[in-house]
Design a protein around this motif. Structure first.
Motif, mmCIF file in Angstrom:
data_model
loop_
_atom_site.group_PDB
_atom_site.id
_atom_site.type_symbol
_atom_site.label_atom_id
_atom_site.label_comp_id
_atom_site.label_asym_id
_atom_site.label_seq_id
_atom_site.Cartn_x
_atom_site.Cartn_y
_atom_site.Cartn_z
ATOM 1 N N ASP A 174 0.829 -1.207 0.000
ATOM 2 C CA ASP A 174 0.000 0.000 0.000
ATOM 3 C C ASP A 174 0.862 1.255 0.000
ATOM 4 O OD1 ASP A 174 -2.281 -1.462 -0.043
ATOM 5 O OD2 ASP A 174 -2.700 -1.289 2.107
ATOM 6 N N TRP A 175 0.424 2.250 -0.781
ATOM 7 C CA TRP A 175 1.043 3.569 -0.733
ATOM 8 C C TRP A 175 -0.023 4.597 -1.072
ATOM 9 C CZ3 TRP A 175 2.094 7.544 -4.282
ATOM 10 C CH2 TRP A 175 1.667 7.307 -5.597
ATOM 11 N N ASP A 176 0.200 5.825 -0.639
ATOM 12 C CA ASP A 176 -0.805 6.858 -0.850
ATOM 13 C C ASP A 176 -0.133 8.220 -0.878
ATOM 14 O OD1 ASP A 176 -3.392 7.785 -1.266
ATOM 15 O OD2 ASP A 176 -3.700 8.198 0.863
ATOM 16 N N ARG A 177 -0.748 9.140 -1.619
ATOM 17 C CA ARG A 177 -0.290 10.534 -1.684
ATOM 18 C C ARG A 177 -1.383 11.410 -1.113
ATOM 19 N NH1 ARG A 177 2.326 12.679 -7.111
ATOM 20 N NH2 ARG A 177 4.032 11.537 -6.120
ATOM 21 N N ARG A 178 -0.996 12.337 -0.287
ATOM 22 C CA ARG A 178 -1.995 13.210 0.338
ATOM 23 C C ARG A 178 -1.568 14.671 0.242
ATOM 24 N NH1 ARG A 178 -1.423 13.196 6.936
ATOM 25 N NH2 ARG A 178 0.839 13.351 7.053
#
Length: 687
Positions: A174-178
């Motif tokens: 999992d990875w995410d940009r915020r």
């Protein structure tokens, strides 16, 4: 199930029994001191007597065993709805239910929680504490938290008498940009820059080769977005200058990247209320008169107004022989005010001003240009407005909405609000019902007869002649008050009237206050409920078109609640930016927080929960490794291992019946004590 225990139900109060025991010890001590061979038999006899006073009894209880309770707290907040987490949760619930069903005398209580109110995040510990409050503490054998581990109330963790476990959703990749708004003011001064602080961060296992910069879209009030290339992982200071008063909605958006968990935290909305710092007003009085003080008091009473006031006391045509060096007057700075610095004023007021050669035509033409470029001009007309030296007979005639007919009517009349004036925000609500035979407010005694050429006549006087005419010229605004008798209301003449509120509204309308726009579409929100308001001078309006964050369009009809005001209530189905359109009027509003707290941290992690779980000797496990087995472990033992988690049997019960009976009859105890006493006497050789 029956259990028996020995209890004592003394025949005398315990202090008396204790006193008897002390006397028995003393008597036995004396026997030992005298060397009596039967002292121990005497001691036993005394012990039996004391025991008889204590009245030993057998208590038999009929107990019904209670099942142990395991709490399962399921996190169903918004962050648990991304990726394949709902499927992981459903599979975990089914597995846990099967494991609990395999155990004897164990029940499962399932508790769910969603998003909290007020953007407080995931209140997992609060849900656990509430579930514990509904179950007897003696029956709690364990608790399981089914979550992504991103909770926001860990400091409220309750004291659990059994092991606590955490089963986490999520994947290793999992990875995410915020996008985070770290600093955004609620208010800002118009035409002055204010700095917003933004930051873009990547979380989790970021794919190799991902660019170190991102494309950031910025749009103001739903307009065309502008694209900026910004770095990732650094604080970004964005200077913003607000161009209009009222609510300014600024939206930031990052394009979704392949493979990231969610795009819900790729956007943020900031709402800043634009206010004016200081309103600069230039008041020019053509001559001293009674109404001059009314204008000055009104403008000086507002702390946000910087007033520059000049009164022409000695016109050029006045020749009284007084030497100039003896006059205590300052030179009128006409060039500075009307050529060099006229654009610095928000409003110019000519109060009973007439052409006397003080202001050349080029100065007045510059004021006309100032209005067309966005300035505001208010003319309070006196009798001179109808004469040959009227200010109308100048370049200002191009922007003044009514021309003088040359007549001045000197008679009493009642100022009234016209039909269109009842819809205009400047005079809305100023037409009260007449009580009895008296007028609703005081009369005025003079009106300059004018012929309206454009604009809206919101008040009228003698024979419905225009009294107050409002008009828009280019980007600016002009108002003509065809009387100099507003001061009569402030003096209370004939009952007075709402002169302060009328003049205040008039001044603020000319300075383009959003709340006083006659053609406007506005929206206010409380929670997910929007109240849409449409102001117009027309008779009716079309339904308002509302476009939601997902692009869905809804037509909402408006109902007239008062003259010129139409309203509707709409429940927004989700948080985000909404665009509203009705005719040529547009508005935008953001429902919910600028960036939901649920999506600040989206990567599953047990770091926050580990201290709480370790205190109960429980374990933190990822569901990607499978649903663990559930075993029973003794209290105080480690309750988690590879592939399994444990619960502690509590063996709780409820007592159905209690029976109490003496251990020995009283006569048996008395007989035993007597036999021991006689045995002691015989041992000592006394027949």
């Amino acid at each position: 199930m029956e259990t028996g225990t020995i209890i004592f139900d003394p025949l005398l109060p315990w202090p008396s029994v204790l006193a008897g025991a002390i006397l028995a010890v003393l008597f036995v001590g004396v026997a030992v001191w005298r060397g009596l061979s039967g002292w121990w038999l005497r001691g036993l006899a005394f012990a039996v007597l004391v025991l008889a006073l204590a009245n030993p009894s057998l208590q038999v209880e009929d107990r019904e065993a209670l099942s142990d309770v395991v709490l399962l707290v399921v996190d169903e907040s918004s962050s648990q709805g991304i990726s394949d987490r709902p499927a992981q949760v459903a599979e975990a619930i089914a597995g846990i239910e099967a494991e609990i069903a395999r155990l004897d005398n164990v029940e499962l209580r399932v508790v769910t929680l969603g998003d909290s109110e007020g953007n407080q995040g995931t209140l997992l510990m609060e849900a656990l504490a509430n579930a514990m409050a509904e179950e007897p503490r003696s029956r709690l054998a364990g608790a399981i938290l089914l979550s992504d581990g991103q909770l926001h109330d860990v400091e409220r963790a309750p004291d659990l008498p059994a092991p606590l476990h955490a089963l986490l959703t999520g994947r290793e990749t999992d990875w995410d940009r915020r996008l985070m708004v770290q600093n955004a003011p609620a208010f800002a001064i118009l035409d002055e820059p204010v700095t917003l602080t933004l930051r873009i961060e990547d979380q989790g296992v970021v794919p190799v080769g991902l660019p170190e910069r991102a494309e950031l879209e910025i749009s103001v009030d739903g307009g065309e977005p502008q694209l900026f290339n910004v770095p990732i992982g650094e604080d970004l200071e964005l200077p913003v200058t607000l161009e209009h008063g009222g609510m300014n909605v600024i939206q930031f958006n990052l394009p979704e990247q392949p493979g990231e968990l969610t795009a819900r935290n790729n956007a943020a909305v900031v709402q800043i209320n634009g206010v004016r710092d200081r309103l600069r007003v230039l008041l020019v009085s053509g001559e001293p008169h009674a109404g001059e003080r009314t204008w000055r008091n009104l403008l000086k009473s507002d702390a946000s107004v910087d007033l520059v006031h000049f009164t022409i006391l000695r016109p050029p045509e006045k020749q009284d022989g007084v030497p100039v060096n003896e006059l205590s007057l300052i030179a009128f700075p006409t060039r500075e005010l009307f050529l060099d610095k006229v654009d610095e004023f928000d409003l110019i007021i000519f109060d009973r001003y007439k052409r006397r050669g003080i202001l050349p035509s080029i100065y007045l033409d510059n004021i006309r240009r100032y209005v067309e470029d966005g300035g505001a001009l208010l003319i309070a007309a006196g009798p001179d407005f109808a004469g040959a030296d009227s200010i109308y007979r100048s370049p200002l005639a191009e922007i003044i909405p009514a021309s003088p007919s040359g007549r001045v009517l000197e008679e009493a009349y009642l100022p009234t609000v016209t039909e269109i004036g009842q819809r205009h925000p400047v005079t809305e609500g100023f037409q009260p019902e007449v009580a009895g035979d008296g007028p609703p407010w005081g009369r005025w005694l003079r009106i300059v007869d004018v012929i309206p050429e454009r604009g809206a006549s919101v008040m009228s006087g003698v024979d419905e002649r225009p009294l107050l005419v409002l008009d828009r010229v280019g980007e600016g605004r002009v108002a003509l008050l065809a009387s100099d008798h507003a001061w009569l209301w402030s003096r209370g003449y004939d009952g007075g009237g709402p002169q302060l509120e009328l003049l205040r509204r008039l001044a603020h309308w000319m300075m383009k206050e959003p709340d006083l726009e006659e053609e406007a579409l506005s929206v206010a929100a409380e929670g997910q409920t929007m109240v849409v308001t449409r102001r117009t001078l027309g008779e009716d309006v079309a339904p308002v078109e509302i476009t939601g964050p997902d692009g869905a369009v809804v037509l909402v009809p408006l109902e007239e609640v008062s003259p010129g005001r139409f309203e509707a209530t709409f429940e927004g189905p989700e948080i985000g930016l909404y665009r509203l359109v009705e005719g040529d009027q547009e508005a935008v509003i953001a429902l919910g927080p600028s960036a939901p707290r649920e999506f600040e941290e989206t990567i599953a992690s047990g770091a926050v929960l580990e201290p709480v779980v370790a205190a109960t000797r429980g374990g933190v496990r990822f569901l990607r490794d499978g649903v663990p087995d559930i075993r029973e472990v003794r209290e105080g033992r480690v309750a988690a291992g590879r592939g399994w988690i444990g619960i502690t049997p509590r063996e709780a019960y409820v007592t159905a019946d209690v029976r109490v009976s003496p251990l020995l009859p009283a006569w048996a105890l008395l007989l035993l004590a007597s036999l021991l006493a006689v045995a002691g006497w015989l041992r000592e050789g006394r027949r």
